[in-house]
Write a protein that holds these residues in place. Sequence first.
Motif, PDB file in Angstrom:
ATOM      1  N   LYS A 119      -0.172  18.682 -22.724  1.00  8.28           N
ATOM      2  CA  LYS A 119       0.562  19.516 -21.776  1.00  8.28           C
ATOM      3  C   LYS A 119      -0.373  20.237 -20.819  1.00  8.28           C
ATOM      4  CE  LYS A 119       4.573  20.428 -24.760  1.00  8.28           C
ATOM      5  NZ  LYS A 119       5.298  21.475 -25.531  1.00  8.28           N
ATOM      6  N   GLU A 120      -1.586  20.538 -21.298  1.00 13.98           N
ATOM      7  CA  GLU A 120      -2.504  21.369 -20.518  1.00 13.98           C
ATOM      8  C   GLU A 120      -3.473  20.575 -19.646  1.00 13.98           C
ATOM      9  OE1 GLU A 120      -4.394  23.817 -23.404  1.00 13.98           O
ATOM     10  OE2 GLU A 120      -2.665  25.151 -23.652  1.00 13.98           O
ATOM     11  N   ARG A 121      -3.707  19.310 -19.975  1.00 15.57           N
ATOM     12  CA  ARG A 121      -4.627  18.517 -19.154  1.00 15.57           C
ATOM     13  C   ARG A 121      -4.169  17.064 -19.094  1.00 15.57           C
ATOM     14  NH1 ARG A 121      -9.845  19.129 -23.227  1.00 15.57           N
ATOM     15  NH2 ARG A 121      -9.539  17.235 -24.441  1.00 15.57           N
ATOM     16  N   LEU A 122      -4.919  16.218 -18.404  1.00 13.42           N
ATOM     17  CA  LEU A 122      -4.464  14.858 -18.114  1.00 13.42           C
ATOM     18  C   LEU A 122      -4.747  13.850 -19.217  1.00 13.42           C
ATOM     19  CD1 LEU A 122      -5.473  14.650 -14.338  1.00 13.42           C
ATOM     20  CD2 LEU A 122      -3.308  15.384 -15.361  1.00 13.42           C
ATOM     21  N   GLY A 123      -5.357  14.296 -20.311  1.00 17.44           N
ATOM     22  CA  GLY A 123      -5.625  13.400 -21.423  1.00 17.44           C
ATOM     23  C   GLY A 123      -6.263  14.141 -22.581  1.00 17.44           C
ATOM     24  N   VAL A 124      -6.063  13.644 -23.796  1.00 15.64           N
ATOM     25  CA  VAL A 124      -6.671  14.257 -24.972  1.00 15.64           C
ATOM     26  C   VAL A 124      -8.187  14.127 -24.904  1.00 15.64           C
ATOM     27  CG1 VAL A 124      -6.837  14.170 -27.493  1.00 15.64           C
ATOM     28  CG2 VAL A 124      -4.632  13.799 -26.364  1.00 15.64           C
ATOM     29  N   ILE A 125      -8.654  12.949 -24.457  1.00 16.20           N
ATOM     30  CA  ILE A 125     -10.084  12.683 -24.318  1.00 16.20           C
ATOM     31  C   ILE A 125     -10.471  12.888 -22.856  1.00 16.20           C
ATOM     32  CG2 ILE A 125     -11.902  10.920 -24.499  1.00 16.20           C
ATOM     33  CD1 ILE A 125     -10.145   9.619 -26.707  1.00 16.20           C
ATOM     34  N   SER A 126     -11.477  13.690 -22.616  1.00 12.45           N
ATOM     35  CA  SER A 126     -11.886  13.990 -21.246  1.00 12.45           C
ATOM     36  C   SER A 126     -12.524  12.781 -20.572  1.00 12.45           C
ATOM     37  CB  SER A 126     -12.876  15.156 -21.229  1.00 12.45           C
ATOM     38  OG  SER A 126     -14.122  14.755 -21.766  1.00 12.45           O
ATOM     39  N   ALA A 127     -12.422  12.743 -19.264  1.00  6.09           N
ATOM     40  CA  ALA A 127     -13.043  11.660 -18.493  1.00  6.09           C
ATOM     41  C   ALA A 127     -14.556  11.666 -18.678  1.00  6.09           C
ATOM     42  CB  ALA A 127     -12.684  11.803 -17.016  1.00  6.09           C
ATOM     43  N   LYS A 128     -15.139  12.854 -18.818  1.00  6.57           N
ATOM     44  CA  LYS A 128     -16.591  12.970 -19.024  1.00  6.57           C
ATOM     45  C   LYS A 128     -17.006  12.317 -20.327  1.00  6.57           C
ATOM     46  CE  LYS A 128     -20.855  14.589 -18.719  1.00  6.57           C
ATOM     47  NZ  LYS A 128     -21.375  14.210 -20.035  1.00  6.57           N
ATOM     48  N   LYS A 129     -16.253  12.583 -21.395  1.00 12.47           N
ATOM     49  CA  LYS A 129     -16.585  11.997 -22.697  1.00 12.47           C
ATOM     50  C   LYS A 129     -16.428  10.477 -22.666  1.00 12.47           C
ATOM     51  CE  LYS A 129     -15.793  14.362 -26.383  1.00 12.47           C
ATOM     52  NZ  LYS A 129     -15.152  15.075 -27.528  1.00 12.47           N
ATOM     53  N   MET A 130     -15.370  10.002 -22.007  1.00 16.75           N
ATOM     54  CA  MET A 130     -15.152   8.556 -21.902  1.00 16.75           C
ATOM     55  C   MET A 130     -16.255   7.912 -21.079  1.00 16.75           C
ATOM     56  SD  MET A 130     -13.154   6.243 -23.019  1.00 16.75           S
ATOM     57  CE  MET A 130     -12.525   4.576 -22.704  1.00 16.75           C
ATOM     58  N   ASN A 131     -16.696   8.601 -20.040  1.00  9.80           N
ATOM     59  CA  ASN A 131     -17.788   8.089 -19.210  1.00  9.80           C
ATOM     60  C   ASN A 131     -19.066   7.944 -20.027  1.00  9.80           C
ATOM     61  OD1 ASN A 131     -20.275   8.768 -17.221  1.00  9.80           O
ATOM     62  ND2 ASN A 131     -18.662   7.695 -16.085  1.00  9.80           N
ATOM     63  N   ASP A 132     -19.315   8.909 -20.911  1.00  7.47           N
ATOM     64  CA  ASP A 132     -20.500   8.836 -21.780  1.00  7.47           C
ATOM     65  C   ASP A 132     -20.449   7.596 -22.669  1.00  7.47           C
ATOM     66  OD1 ASP A 132     -21.403  11.210 -20.725  1.00  7.47           O
ATOM     67  OD2 ASP A 132     -20.690  12.450 -22.390  1.00  7.47           O
ATOM     68  N   VAL A 133     -19.256   7.307 -23.211  1.00  9.81           N
ATOM     69  CA  VAL A 133     -19.099   6.155 -24.100  1.00  9.81           C
ATOM     70  C   VAL A 133     -19.287   4.847 -23.340  1.00  9.81           C
ATOM     71  CG1 VAL A 133     -17.464   4.887 -25.559  1.00  9.81           C
ATOM     72  CG2 VAL A 133     -17.610   7.371 -25.709  1.00  9.81           C
ATOM     73  N   ILE A 134     -18.641   4.718 -22.186  1.00  5.55           N
ATOM     74  CA  ILE A 134     -18.752   3.480 -21.401  1.00  5.55           C
ATOM     75  C   ILE A 134     -20.187   3.286 -20.906  1.00  5.55           C
ATOM     76  CG2 ILE A 134     -17.936   2.239 -19.351  1.00  5.55           C
ATOM     77  CD1 ILE A 134     -15.898   2.455 -21.631  1.00  5.55           C
ATOM     78  N   SER A 135     -20.870   4.377 -20.618  1.00  6.12           N
ATOM     79  CA  SER A 135     -22.270   4.282 -20.190  1.00  6.12           C
ATOM     80  C   SER A 135     -23.140   3.712 -21.308  1.00  6.12           C
ATOM     81  CB  SER A 135     -22.791   5.666 -19.779  1.00  6.12           C
ATOM     82  OG  SER A 135     -22.108   6.128 -18.632  1.00  6.12           O
ATOM     83  N   VAL A 136     -22.796   4.040 -22.563  1.00 10.01           N
ATOM     84  CA  VAL A 136     -23.520   3.475 -23.712  1.00 10.01           C
ATOM     85  C   VAL A 136     -23.281   1.977 -23.796  1.00 10.01           C
ATOM     86  CG1 VAL A 136     -23.608   3.396 -26.248  1.00 10.01           C
ATOM     87  CG2 VAL A 136     -23.552   5.604 -25.075  1.00 10.01           C
TER      88      VAL A 136
END
Length: 297
Positions: A119-136
Amino acid sequence: MFKSIFRKTGIIKRPKIGLALGGGGARGLAHIGVLQIFEKEKIPIDFIAGTSIGSIVGAVYSYNPNADELIKYFHKSLESEAFKSLGFNNLINNNSSSSSFVQQFTKIIADRMILKLQKERLGVISAKKMNDVISVFLNGITFENTKIPFGALLGNMDTGKGDFMTSGNIVSAVQASSSIPGWVEPVKIGKNLYTDGMIASLVPISEVRQMGAEIVIAVDVTNRDLSKEINSSIDIVEKSNQIIKNNATDLILEKADIVIRPNTKGLKWYEYLQINDMIEEGKKATINKIDEIKKLI
């Protein structure tokens, strides 16, 4: 026989082959098994297009077309701290049917926290955290340095259509393509907001044809298991969405020349610990289609 001889001598050129890797979260690890059998049977791949998990597997393999190395790479990446930080293992534990009272209570609290976050943001997992994973996962990979031409399908939230990227920032493209709506925050690229490519197409068949493929082999890893019992209105909504998604995918799959459909055993999208089982299912499904593929190419 004669056609094979002529192709080897260059008199007859073989058709260009495109591989369309579908979305499905952890079920998409079956793509690795598909690629392993392709290598073993010497099935050439000229283009790869991916949606969601298909874009992750496709990007890594396009850069280094070696299935054995791909397996090692994914095992290592799934064990990385960046991937563990996404908390998928907690979802597995919280959905255990044999959980204790304390575990069930914890699940209720966790579910409420997830609803609050949604309700408070656009996703449970932040875009920053997902970016870190995809960068790996995509460490050092670009669209330009892949050995096999590769493209990722993204869902454009502003137009409601799919955008197919074969150039630009590959990390942002694959991140957006893999951003499950509601769970992972969408990605801003240019003026548009992008999310999982599945909102446009779970299997990017038309897109790989755009790249130049004359024959398209599609890998469908949707959840076809309808055996789950219905005990609540949530179960009805989930199963209905599953059926709608599968029916839409079937219409898309009609455009492929060959469809490989691994048995994904009703696996949830977040059950990445089942990597070995999914790889084996990918291998089995591909072996069953090998004769058909060889006749076509």
